[in-house]
Scaffold this motif. Sequence first.
Motif, PDB file in Angstrom:
ATOM      1  N   ARG A 114       5.568  14.704  -3.644  1.00  0.00           N
ATOM      2  CA  ARG A 114       4.920  15.714  -2.783  1.00  0.00           C
ATOM      3  C   ARG A 114       3.245  15.540  -2.713  1.00  0.00           C
ATOM      4  NH1 ARG A 114       6.079  21.414  -3.795  1.00  0.00           N
ATOM      5  NH2 ARG A 114       4.258  20.948  -5.496  1.00  0.00           N
ATOM      6  N   ASP A 115       2.657  15.751  -3.944  1.00  0.00           N
ATOM      7  CA  ASP A 115       1.411  15.621  -3.996  1.00  0.00           C
ATOM      8  C   ASP A 115       0.685  14.319  -4.015  1.00  0.00           C
ATOM      9  OD1 ASP A 115       1.564  18.379  -4.847  1.00  0.00           O
ATOM     10  OD2 ASP A 115       1.450  17.971  -6.789  1.00  0.00           O
ATOM     11  N   ALA A 116       1.485  13.370  -4.211  1.00  0.00           N
ATOM     12  CA  ALA A 116       1.027  12.092  -4.467  1.00  0.00           C
ATOM     13  C   ALA A 116       1.029  11.556  -2.804  1.00  0.00           C
ATOM     14  CB  ALA A 116       1.815  10.973  -5.072  1.00  0.00           C
ATOM     15  N   MET A 117       2.014  12.198  -2.022  1.00  0.00           N
ATOM     16  CA  MET A 117       2.283  11.244  -0.734  1.00  0.00           C
ATOM     17  C   MET A 117       1.623  12.340   0.655  1.00  0.00           C
ATOM     18  SD  MET A 117       3.360   8.721  -1.486  1.00  0.00           S
ATOM     19  CE  MET A 117       3.436   8.264   0.458  1.00  0.00           C
ATOM     20  N   SER A 118       1.092  13.529   0.195  1.00  0.00           N
ATOM     21  CA  SER A 118       0.580  14.507   1.052  1.00  0.00           C
ATOM     22  C   SER A 118      -0.479  13.765   1.917  1.00  0.00           C
ATOM     23  CB  SER A 118       0.195  15.681   0.511  1.00  0.00           C
ATOM     24  OG  SER A 118      -1.117  15.309  -0.360  1.00  0.00           O
ATOM     25  N   GLY A 119      -0.132  13.824   3.240  1.00  0.00           N
ATOM     26  CA  GLY A 119      -1.303  13.131   4.144  1.00  0.00           C
ATOM     27  C   GLY A 119      -1.227  11.695   4.276  1.00  0.00           C
TER      28      GLY A 119
ATOM     29  N   GLY B 134      -4.295   1.182  -8.495  1.00  0.00           N
ATOM     30  CA  GLY B 134      -5.661   0.691  -8.577  1.00  0.00           C
ATOM     31  C   GLY B 134      -6.300   1.167  -7.170  1.00  0.00           C
ATOM     32  N   ALA B 135      -7.651   1.074  -7.345  1.00  0.00           N
ATOM     33  CA  ALA B 135      -8.464   1.329  -6.209  1.00  0.00           C
ATOM     34  C   ALA B 135      -8.125   0.609  -5.072  1.00  0.00           C
ATOM     35  CB  ALA B 135      -9.920   1.162  -6.630  1.00  0.00           C
ATOM     36  N   ASP B 136      -7.633  -0.627  -5.231  1.00  0.00           N
ATOM     37  CA  ASP B 136      -7.397  -1.374  -3.795  1.00  0.00           C
ATOM     38  C   ASP B 136      -5.962  -1.070  -3.321  1.00  0.00           C
ATOM     39  OD1 ASP B 136      -5.764  -2.444  -5.927  1.00  0.00           O
ATOM     40  OD2 ASP B 136      -6.675  -4.539  -5.454  1.00  0.00           O
ATOM     41  N   LEU B 137      -5.137  -0.298  -3.968  1.00  0.00           N
ATOM     42  CA  LEU B 137      -3.745   0.398  -3.501  1.00  0.00           C
ATOM     43  C   LEU B 137      -2.812  -1.149  -3.563  1.00  0.00           C
ATOM     44  CD1 LEU B 137      -4.535   3.147  -0.937  1.00  0.00           C
ATOM     45  CD2 LEU B 137      -3.929   3.142  -3.329  1.00  0.00           C
ATOM     46  N   GLN B 138      -3.190  -2.094  -4.239  1.00  0.00           N
ATOM     47  CA  GLN B 138      -2.396  -3.334  -4.234  1.00  0.00           C
ATOM     48  C   GLN B 138      -1.798  -3.497  -5.611  1.00  0.00           C
ATOM     49  OE1 GLN B 138      -4.440  -6.469  -2.689  1.00  0.00           O
ATOM     50  NE2 GLN B 138      -4.807  -5.357  -0.654  1.00  0.00           N
ATOM     51  N   HIS B 139      -2.248  -2.678  -6.692  1.00  0.00           N
ATOM     52  CA  HIS B 139      -1.853  -2.841  -7.949  1.00  0.00           C
ATOM     53  C   HIS B 139      -1.406  -1.490  -8.523  1.00  0.00           C
ATOM     54  CE1 HIS B 139      -4.225  -6.455  -6.902  1.00  0.00           C
ATOM     55  NE2 HIS B 139      -3.335  -7.095  -7.997  1.00  0.00           N
TER      56      HIS B 139
ATOM     57  N   THR C 203       0.847  -1.239  -0.110  1.00  0.00           N
ATOM     58  CA  THR C 203      -0.124  -0.068   0.016  1.00  0.00           C
ATOM     59  C   THR C 203       0.823   1.250   0.062  1.00  0.00           C
ATOM     60  OG1 THR C 203      -1.672  -1.229   1.065  1.00  0.00           O
ATOM     61  CG2 THR C 203      -1.721   1.124   1.244  1.00  0.00           C
ATOM     62  N   VAL C 204       1.916   1.487   1.016  1.00  0.00           N
ATOM     63  CA  VAL C 204       2.746   2.566   0.906  1.00  0.00           C
ATOM     64  C   VAL C 204       3.662   2.576  -0.414  1.00  0.00           C
ATOM     65  CG1 VAL C 204       4.802   3.173   1.837  1.00  0.00           C
ATOM     66  CG2 VAL C 204       3.002   2.399   3.406  1.00  0.00           C
TER      67      VAL C 204
ATOM     68  N   LEU D 262       3.095   6.106   4.910  1.00  0.00           N
ATOM     69  CA  LEU D 262       4.519   6.058   4.497  1.00  0.00           C
ATOM     70  C   LEU D 262       5.103   6.619   5.692  1.00  0.00           C
ATOM     71  CD1 LEU D 262       6.573   6.722   2.425  1.00  0.00           C
ATOM     72  CD2 LEU D 262       5.863   9.026   2.129  1.00  0.00           C
ATOM     73  N   GLN D 263       4.635   7.769   6.436  1.00  0.00           N
ATOM     74  CA  GLN D 263       5.507   7.998   7.788  1.00  0.00           C
ATOM     75  C   GLN D 263       5.638   6.933   8.722  1.00  0.00           C
ATOM     76  OE1 GLN D 263       6.759  10.809   7.928  1.00  0.00           O
ATOM     77  NE2 GLN D 263       5.826  11.553   6.161  1.00  0.00           N
ATOM     78  N   ASP D 264       4.766   5.730   8.891  1.00  0.00           N
ATOM     79  CA  ASP D 264       5.043   4.832   9.589  1.00  0.00           C
ATOM     80  C   ASP D 264       6.277   4.014   9.087  1.00  0.00           C
ATOM     81  OD1 ASP D 264       2.989   5.549  11.255  1.00  0.00           O
ATOM     82  OD2 ASP D 264       1.651   4.326  10.236  1.00  0.00           O
ATOM     83  N   LEU D 265       6.061   3.810   7.539  1.00  0.00           N
ATOM     84  CA  LEU D 265       7.418   3.079   7.011  1.00  0.00           C
ATOM     85  C   LEU D 265       8.627   3.830   7.321  1.00  0.00           C
ATOM     86  CD1 LEU D 265       7.947   0.542   5.205  1.00  0.00           C
ATOM     87  CD2 LEU D 265       7.736   1.994   3.490  1.00  0.00           C
ATOM     88  N   ILE D 266       8.571   4.894   7.179  1.00  0.00           N
ATOM     89  CA  ILE D 266       9.718   5.932   7.390  1.00  0.00           C
ATOM     90  C   ILE D 266      10.343   5.542   8.696  1.00  0.00           C
ATOM     91  CG2 ILE D 266      10.780   8.242   7.487  1.00  0.00           C
ATOM     92  CD1 ILE D 266       8.824   8.954   5.403  1.00  0.00           C
TER      93      ILE D 266
END
Length: 539
Positions: free
Chosen positions: A323-328, A211-216, A52-53, A332-336
Amino acid sequence: MSGLLHLVRFQAHRDKLVLPLWVGGIAVLGFATATAVATQFGDTPSRTAIITVATSSPAFLFVRGVPDGTSTGAVVFFQGYAFTAVLAALMSTFLAVRHTRTDEELGRAELLGSTPRRRSAPLIATLVLAAAANLVLAGTVGAGFIAAGLPVIGSLMAGAAVGFVGLFFGAVGAVVAQAMPSGRSANGAAAALVGVSYLMRGVGDAVGTPGADLQHVTSSWISLLSPIGWGQRSRPFTAADPLPLLVLLAAAVLLASASVLVRERRDLDAALLSRRYGKERAGLGGGSLFGLTWRLQRSTIVGWCVGAGVLGALAGAFGPIVRDAMSGSSALQDLISRLIPGVHADAVNLFITALLGIVGVLAAASGIQAVLRMRAEETEGRAEFLLSTPQSVERWLGANVLVAAGSAVLVTIAGGTAAAVGLGLSGTAPQRAGYLLPAALAHAPAAFVFLAVTALAFSIAPRLSVPLGWGILAVSLVLDQFGDFFGVPGWLVSLSPFRHSSAMPVEDFNVAGAIALTAVATALALSSVARIRRRDLTA
């Protein structure tokens, strides 16, 4: 047919050490990736979280490729395919050039041409050997995945994706060998094409559609311009599709046929691109060892700088997109936080840091290649003429090491400057772009270590200097990129000079680390200069 088989056996005998190391190393890397994924992400929620990340991050997509599900096999393919495909491509291009253009340059092809064989017979034998090596590679990688517990069909398809990319680039190497006038230029051009393929795949993946499921993620059409992108579309562990691999096979056959056709119609040692000869008299500085070394190396250095500049420009231009794709994105912050404890960095900085790290690898590679130019001068007899003048072998080595160090610095400057310009033109605040040149230069000390190690290898064991120089770079890169992921002991991972580079702008500049790396490089370089006087020139 028997004559062709004899040529294939002869070339295979010459590569009896090199090819097994390439094939075995790539297969071991694939097996280690599969084992690490099964160990660290053994349950579905863990794999879903990382996918997902990755789906939401153009930085991950650029470096790794596109996710295609959360099964263990799909995550393994996502994590390791792009890197192993690049290694297979380099193995194949080097093989093709080594047995064609380099043999012509060194006179070995002339001896074979004096026998009653068609002039393209050595080239055809090389293409057969490259095909056999990549088929073995495909089977070995697939077998490693099966041994790691992955599905049989998907494992074999994944191995075929790596092998068919290598097969394609074997044909590319054969075509480049017909076009370029020397083995050195052919290797450089072929490696550049591999790099362009990786970049096109990266750009196509980074701007793909999640994808809508954030897995593809569905790659954009840009990735179709890359053979690596075609292999990725085989989707071995999700919906295995051999059609993209058949496209690669067809393209390889066409390129191989074209190379044979050209070889049948050109003279021995001729090339589609004519060799450039120097001026009758040396210009300013051409009468010194340093000036001569710079003149011999400058075109190659420019090529490395252009590659680093393209990579840096992509880093800057894609900053706002990231930046735009990852805002909020809290994921991602958990992975970092998991990967870099105690560091709080935004997605733009992470993306730029990753790409500037690749610029650091290019800087190290440019330094290694500059040092290894001495081995070519030695084996081809030019060093003997040079050292018959009132010039010492120590000064010769010292001049080449200085030019190699300058090459590494120039490559980092090119990458950092292009990243700053790209980020500034993209609309990001200008003050943010100001730290990119220092961030790129922070990787130069690690590059110094690699070129110094190569110089020491050249002074002690010249016949092993080429495999040692490139091999140490490859091992260090694997330790840096995959060491933690594979669970390698910390002391072993810390042997990689890349681990001691400052990952700016995510981290602060590590003054002590830079000084330590520079001191180690200086000591190794001085040892090589002191050691080379104790040996004779070797063929």
